[in-house]
Scaffold this motif. Structure first.
Motif, short mmCIF file in Angstrom:
data_model
loop_
_atom_site.label_atom_id
_atom_site.label_comp_id
_atom_site.label_asym_id
_atom_site.label_seq_id
_atom_site.Cartn_x
_atom_site.Cartn_y
_atom_site.Cartn_z
N VAL A 262 0.86 -1.18 0.00
CA VAL A 262 0.00 0.00 0.00
C VAL A 262 0.90 1.23 0.00
O VAL A 262 1.78 1.36 0.86
CB VAL A 262 -0.93 0.03 1.23
CG1 VAL A 262 -1.70 1.35 1.27
CG2 VAL A 262 -1.90 -1.14 1.20
N ALA A 263 0.70 2.13 -0.96
CA ALA A 263 1.49 3.35 -1.07
C ALA A 263 0.65 4.53 -0.61
O ALA A 263 -0.34 4.87 -1.26
CB ALA A 263 1.95 3.55 -2.50
N LEU A 264 1.03 5.15 0.50
CA LEU A 264 0.32 6.29 1.05
C LEU A 264 1.20 7.53 0.91
O LEU A 264 2.14 7.73 1.68
CB LEU A 264 -0.02 6.05 2.53
CG LEU A 264 -0.64 7.22 3.30
CD1 LEU A 264 -2.06 7.50 2.80
CD2 LEU A 264 -0.65 6.94 4.80
N GLY A 265 0.92 8.33 -0.09
CA GLY A 265 1.75 9.52 -0.30
C GLY A 265 1.55 10.10 -1.68
O GLY A 265 0.62 9.74 -2.41
N GLY A 266 2.46 10.98 -2.05
CA GLY A 266 2.44 11.57 -3.38
C GLY A 266 3.19 10.71 -4.37
O GLY A 266 3.43 9.51 -4.14
N GLY A 267 3.61 11.32 -5.46
CA GLY A 267 4.26 10.56 -6.52
C GLY A 267 5.52 9.87 -6.08
O GLY A 267 5.83 8.77 -6.55
N SER A 268 6.27 10.47 -5.16
CA SER A 268 7.53 9.86 -4.71
C SER A 268 7.29 8.52 -4.04
O SER A 268 7.97 7.53 -4.32
CB SER A 268 8.26 10.81 -3.74
OG SER A 268 8.56 12.03 -4.37
N VAL A 269 6.32 8.49 -3.13
CA VAL A 269 6.01 7.26 -2.41
C VAL A 269 5.43 6.20 -3.34
O VAL A 269 5.79 5.02 -3.27
CB VAL A 269 5.04 7.56 -1.24
CG1 VAL A 269 4.44 6.27 -0.69
CG2 VAL A 269 5.77 8.31 -0.14
N ILE A 270 4.54 6.62 -4.22
CA ILE A 270 3.94 5.66 -5.15
C ILE A 270 5.01 5.11 -6.10
O ILE A 270 5.04 3.91 -6.39
CB ILE A 270 2.76 6.29 -5.91
CG1 ILE A 270 1.67 6.72 -4.92
CG2 ILE A 270 2.18 5.31 -6.92
CD1 ILE A 270 0.50 7.47 -5.55
N ASP A 271 5.92 5.97 -6.55
CA ASP A 271 7.01 5.51 -7.42
C ASP A 271 7.91 4.51 -6.69
O ASP A 271 8.27 3.46 -7.24
CB ASP A 271 7.85 6.69 -7.90
CG ASP A 271 7.18 7.46 -9.03
OD1 ASP A 271 6.04 7.13 -9.39
OD2 ASP A 271 7.82 8.40 -9.56
N ALA A 272 8.29 4.83 -5.46
CA ALA A 272 9.14 3.92 -4.69
C ALA A 272 8.45 2.59 -4.46
O ALA A 272 9.08 1.52 -4.52
CB ALA A 272 9.52 4.56 -3.35
N SER A 273 7.15 2.64 -4.22
CA SER A 273 6.38 1.41 -4.00
C SER A 273 6.32 0.55 -5.25
O SER A 273 6.45 -0.68 -5.19
CB SER A 273 4.97 1.76 -3.53
OG SER A 273 4.99 2.47 -2.32
#
Length: 374
Positions: A91-102
């Motif tokens: 589950v990615a909770l955040g902006g583009g940075s978190v979703i990209d890292a996930s």
């Protein structure tokens, strides 16, 4: 009519407070143990804890070491955290940075490779399922199959892309953005407009991507100023919708000139991503409309006479929400213009741009952004 293909496999749940139902959403997808990758602010502010509490015990670990421009080290850390709990999803909770890292972590685990392998070209053969919970009204990453990951020691910034990286589920809850600082809403919001205009400017455009790009742009132009300056909840809701629709557009077309020009502005001069994309978007939509005149006709559907008028309106919006407008304001020396232009041409997504400019032409485009040279 030219043949085209649309592939958008992400299930979308959209609405205020929908994160409260995350447990039901996860159980319906069959997950038993997932890792929550959270923006550091979301982790420290208690939002991540609330998501864990609502997950019916399915979220079994939290990882929050993610930089604004996610790195291979961030990704490898998320991989280790996911393996520790034998995660069957992220589950990615955040902006583009978190979703990209996930996305990158999901690919590394599924493909049994390191983050370093991914950014040097190892293919994505499998990926863990991703559930994206965006906390900014701008990224669109919740419905796209791409991620940007950096390996700073090697000076690599790699666009990782695969259909396997489409999130299986996007939970879009605008209440997560209500408390965001106006500056964050502003930089994310102008990125929505850049995503839409970039999609219109892509050699990969389709009738459906054009429709989504126009719809997203119309909503964003109508709501961004109130979302930033008044923190109006209805306008923030609208910007979350515009961001989602923009993602549906550029997930098919890729990004183009404004994003190609933005990467070096961010990595070298520290300009936030959204502000960096919108910084040159007005100039790019003008030249791209010359290469694809249909852009002018399309923009008439949302009230603009042509691309020039849309570009002028974008500049008014940027000024009204505090975006910097000149090279001098973002601290780019005039002698650096040529290297910024060269980096633009080298960006992988520049090939998507309908107007293929020479180095001299990109230099001239950038010179229009200087207060001294206007």
């Amino acid at each position: 009519m030219t043949s085209w293909v649309q592939y958008s496999p992400t299930r979308i749940i959209f609405g205020r407070g929908e994160t409260q139902n995350v447990g039901n959403s996860l159980s319906q997808t069959g997950h038993r143990s997932v890792l929550l990758v959270a923006d550091p602010f979301m982790a420290h502010s208690g939002v991540a804890d609330k998501l864990v509490a609502a997950s019916q015990g399915i979220i079994r670990g939290v990882y929050s070491d993610v930089d604004p421009n996610p790195t291979v080290h961030n990704v490898n850390g998320a991989v280790a955290a996911a393996k520790k709990i034998q995660a069957d999803g992220i589950v990615a909770l955040g902006g583009g940075s978190v979703i990209d890292a996930s996305k990158a972590a999901a690919a590394a685990i599924g493909s049994d490779v390191s983050a370093e392998d991914l950014v040097t070209g190892s293919p994505v053969s499998r990926a863990l399922p991703i559930i994206a919970v965006p906390t900014t009204a701008g990224t669109g990453s919740e419905v796209t199959p791409v991620a940007i990951i950096s390996w700073e020691e090697k000076d690599i910034k790699f666009p990782l892309g695969s259909p396997l990286l489409f999130p299986e589920l996007a939970i879009v809850d605008s209440t997560l953005v209500y408390s965001a600082p106006p500056r964050i809403i502003a930089t994310a919001g102008v990125d929505v407009i850049a995503h839409c205009l970039d999609a219109l400017s892509s050699v990969k455009h389709t009738p459906l991507s054009d429709m989504n790009a126009l719809n997203g742009a119309e909503i964003a132009f109508a709501n961004l100023e109130k979302a930033v300056n008044d923190k109006d909840h209805d306008s923030i809701d609208a910007m979350m919708l515009a961001s989602l629709i923009a993602g549906l557009a550029f997930s098919q077309t890729g990004t183009t000139g404004s994003h190609a020009a933005s990467y070096y502005l961010t990595s070298k001069y520290g300009v936030p991503h959204g502000e960096a994309t919108a910084f040159t978007e007005d100039a790019w939509i003008r030249v791209n409309a010359q290469a694809r005149p249909e852009i002018n006709t399309l923009l008439q559907r949302i009230g603009f006479k042509d691309a020039d008028e849309a570009a002028d309106r974008l500049n008014v919006v940027k000024a009204n929400i505090g975006m910097r407008m000149t090279l001098e304001e973002i601290n780019v020396p005039l002698e650096d213009i040529e290297i910024v232009a060269q980096k633009t041409l080298e960006a992988n997504n520049y090939k998507n741009n309908v107007a293929q400019l020479s180095l001299a032409e990109v230099v001239e485009l950038l010179r229009t952004k200087s207060a001294q040279l206007m």
